[in-house]
Design an enzyme around this catalytic site. Sequence first.
Site, PDB file in Angstrom:
ATOM      1  N   SER A   1       0.854  -1.198   0.000  1.00  0.00           N
ATOM      2  CA  SER A   1       0.000   0.000   0.000  1.00  0.00           C
ATOM      3  C   SER A   1       0.890   1.248   0.000  1.00  0.00           C
ATOM      4  O   SER A   1       2.097   1.168   0.217  1.00  0.00           O
ATOM      5  CB  SER A   1      -0.891   0.011   1.243  1.00  0.00           C
ATOM      6  OG  SER A   1      -0.104   0.258   2.392  1.00  0.00           O
TER       7      SER A   1
ATOM      8  N   ASP B   1      -1.292  -1.752  -3.970  1.00  0.00           N
ATOM      9  CA  ASP B   1      -2.649  -1.742  -3.406  1.00  0.00           C
ATOM     10  C   ASP B   1      -3.131  -0.289  -3.302  1.00  0.00           C
ATOM     11  O   ASP B   1      -2.424   0.575  -2.768  1.00  0.00           O
ATOM     12  CB  ASP B   1      -2.564  -2.376  -2.002  1.00  0.00           C
ATOM     13  CG  ASP B   1      -3.912  -2.704  -1.411  1.00  0.00           C
ATOM     14  OD1 ASP B   1      -4.871  -2.906  -2.173  1.00  0.00           O
ATOM     15  OD2 ASP B   1      -4.000  -2.785  -0.164  1.00  0.00           O
ATOM     16  N   HIS B   2      -4.313  -0.024  -3.816  1.00  0.00           N
ATOM     17  CA  HIS B   2      -4.924   1.312  -3.722  1.00  0.00           C
ATOM     18  C   HIS B   2      -4.032   2.448  -4.252  1.00  0.00           C
ATOM     19  O   HIS B   2      -3.859   3.473  -3.575  1.00  0.00           O
ATOM     20  CB  HIS B   2      -5.344   1.631  -2.273  1.00  0.00           C
ATOM     21  CG  HIS B   2      -6.450   0.745  -1.780  1.00  0.00           C
ATOM     22  ND1 HIS B   2      -7.756   0.925  -2.158  1.00  0.00           N
ATOM     23  CD2 HIS B   2      -6.434  -0.340  -0.967  1.00  0.00           C
ATOM     24  CE1 HIS B   2      -8.504  -0.023  -1.579  1.00  0.00           C
ATOM     25  NE2 HIS B   2      -7.720  -0.805  -0.869  1.00  0.00           N
TER      26      HIS B   2
ATOM     27  N   ASP C   1      -7.083   3.060  -7.810  1.00  0.00           N
ATOM     28  CA  ASP C   1      -8.339   3.191  -7.077  1.00  0.00           C
ATOM     29  C   ASP C   1      -8.860   4.614  -7.251  1.00  0.00           C
ATOM     30  O   ASP C   1      -8.498   5.524  -6.508  1.00  0.00           O
ATOM     31  CB  ASP C   1      -8.136   2.860  -5.600  1.00  0.00           C
ATOM     32  CG  ASP C   1      -9.443   2.980  -4.813  1.00  0.00           C
ATOM     33  OD1 ASP C   1     -10.466   3.362  -5.416  1.00  0.00           O
ATOM     34  OD2 ASP C   1      -9.423   2.683  -3.605  1.00  0.00           O
TER      35      ASP C   1
ATOM     36  N   GLY D   1     -10.456  -2.698   7.588  1.00  0.00           N
ATOM     37  CA  GLY D   1     -10.225  -2.556   9.016  1.00  0.00           C
ATOM     38  C   GLY D   1     -10.888  -3.633   9.861  1.00  0.00           C
ATOM     39  O   GLY D   1     -11.422  -4.622   9.343  1.00  0.00           O
TER      40      GLY D   1
ATOM     41  N   HIS E   1     -12.035  -6.439  -1.697  1.00  0.00           N
ATOM     42  CA  HIS E   1     -11.201  -5.789  -0.671  1.00  0.00           C
ATOM     43  C   HIS E   1     -11.883  -5.988   0.678  1.00  0.00           C
ATOM     44  O   HIS E   1     -13.002  -6.504   0.757  1.00  0.00           O
ATOM     45  CB  HIS E   1     -11.086  -4.292  -0.977  1.00  0.00           C
ATOM     46  CG  HIS E   1     -10.086  -4.002  -2.043  1.00  0.00           C
ATOM     47  ND1 HIS E   1      -8.913  -3.339  -1.801  1.00  0.00           N
ATOM     48  CD2 HIS E   1     -10.074  -4.320  -3.359  1.00  0.00           C
ATOM     49  CE1 HIS E   1      -8.232  -3.248  -2.923  1.00  0.00           C
ATOM     50  NE2 HIS E   1      -8.911  -3.835  -3.891  1.00  0.00           N
TER      51      HIS E   1
HETATM   52  P1  13P Z   1      -8.927  -5.794   5.501  1.00  0.00           P
HETATM   53  O1  13P Z   1      -8.787  -4.530   6.278  1.00  0.00           O
HETATM   54  O2  13P Z   1     -10.290  -6.386   5.672  1.00  0.00           O
HETATM   55  O3  13P Z   1      -7.867  -6.786   5.827  1.00  0.00           O
HETATM   56  O4  13P Z   1      -8.786  -5.434   3.947  1.00  0.00           O
HETATM   57  C1  13P Z   1      -7.517  -5.289   3.351  1.00  0.00           C
HETATM   58  C2  13P Z   1      -7.589  -4.704   1.980  1.00  0.00           C
HETATM   59  O5  13P Z   1      -8.617  -4.626   1.355  1.00  0.00           O
HETATM   60  C3  13P Z   1      -6.330  -4.230   1.402  1.00  0.00           C
HETATM   61  O6  13P Z   1      -6.528  -3.574   0.187  1.00  0.00           O
HETATM   62  O1  G3H Z   2      -6.580  -1.246   2.054  1.00  0.00           O
HETATM   63  C1  G3H Z   2      -5.932  -1.011   3.053  1.00  0.00           C
HETATM   64  C2  G3H Z   2      -4.851  -1.925   3.459  1.00  0.00           C
HETATM   65  O2  G3H Z   2      -5.240  -2.637   4.616  1.00  0.00           O
HETATM   66  C3  G3H Z   2      -3.578  -1.180   3.656  1.00  0.00           C
HETATM   67  O3  G3H Z   2      -3.648  -0.396   4.784  1.00  0.00           O
HETATM   68  O4  G3H Z   2      -2.926   1.859   4.001  1.00  0.00           O
HETATM   69  O5  G3H Z   2      -2.782   1.196   6.432  1.00  0.00           O
HETATM   70  O6  G3H Z   2      -1.220   0.202   4.748  1.00  0.00           O
HETATM   71  P1  G3H Z   2      -2.581   0.797   4.997  1.00  0.00           P
HETATM   72 ZN    ZN Z   3      -8.343  -2.522   0.014  1.00  0.00          ZN
END
Ligand code: 13P
Ligand code: G3H
Ligand code: ZN
Length: 332
Positions: A56, A94-95, A116, A191, A234
Amino acid sequence: MVSYKELGLVNTREMFAKAIKGGYAIPAFNFNNMEQLQAIIKAAAETKSPVILQVSKGARNYANQTLLRYMAQGAVEYAKELGWEKPQIVLHLDHGDSFELCKSCVDFGFSSVMIDASHLPYEENIALTKKVVDYAHQYDVTVEAELGVLAGVEDEVSSAVSHYTKPEEVVDFATRTGCDSLAISIGTSHGAYKFTPEQCTRDPKTGKLVPPPLAFDVLDAIMEQLPGFPIVLHGSSSVPQEYVDMINSLGGKLPDAVGIPEEQLRKASESAVCKINIDSDSRLAFTAAVRKVLAEKPGEFDPRKYCGVARDFMEDLYKHKIIDVLGSNGKA
Ligand code: 13P
Ligand code: G3H
Ligand code: ZN
């Protein structure tokens, strides 16, 4: 410019096609540190599961993007050392929230990126996603996009307007962007507090919250519109109550933390949902382990002693997800 292919990584294209055909999902685990990465790779190597390592923006800020990239590269070699001859490992952003960030990951050896832009108006989401796709595809890097907004708990409660992905938009979106997979909103969220107590019922025996089911009707309608198209979930941590209880009994404070029941993820895995994102559960496992060791051995001050136990907890968690929930064991 570094190609992920030189690093021994793979993109998601073939992996997702096989997962949809085979009725299982690929685990996408976030990593921020060495212990998490070791646990993910050991679990994947020992179960012979394809795996997506997710980074991320927050992870890049925490651990340094260069270090994370080299750690992922090292992970491929570590997997081979563990006897996994042809590791099926994806390094995924990620994102990603901008073209520049996605581009820098493509240029830096990532094999997959997520753009995203789900918070933007529809046409802007399409334009930004397409820009990333056009760039990434030149290097055979696959792109995940998102349509629909994953409810923050407050949003879902305070707004009567549904944030679920609209099935009537998915064909237009996928066609015009050229994205390789689509993250959708059907009731999951990020979360450890995915639902408010008001959205749940309470088990009279345990006093624990029982969450409402995911919107499988929305998923079905999306799959009908886009047959065989890779779908991503997600926010798919289950928030195991054993970890929550352990944390709370050892001085932590996570009241009414609740996640997505694993049976529902198992059911989703059998459909076109071929990537399931899990981060919070490993944070809970890590925290529960550290609290346990420090509570039992107050004199301990060698981080290897508690981070090592945390690593074991996470490895068990990842194996459980792979074997009992996603069904990706033996597929790589
Ligand atoms: P969780 O917070 O449910 O583990 O989701 C993680 C996620 O979607 C990361 O992109
Ligand atoms: O989508 C969120 C993931 O759990 C990553 O979380 O941005 O705190 O690293 P973070
Ligand atoms: Zn996510």
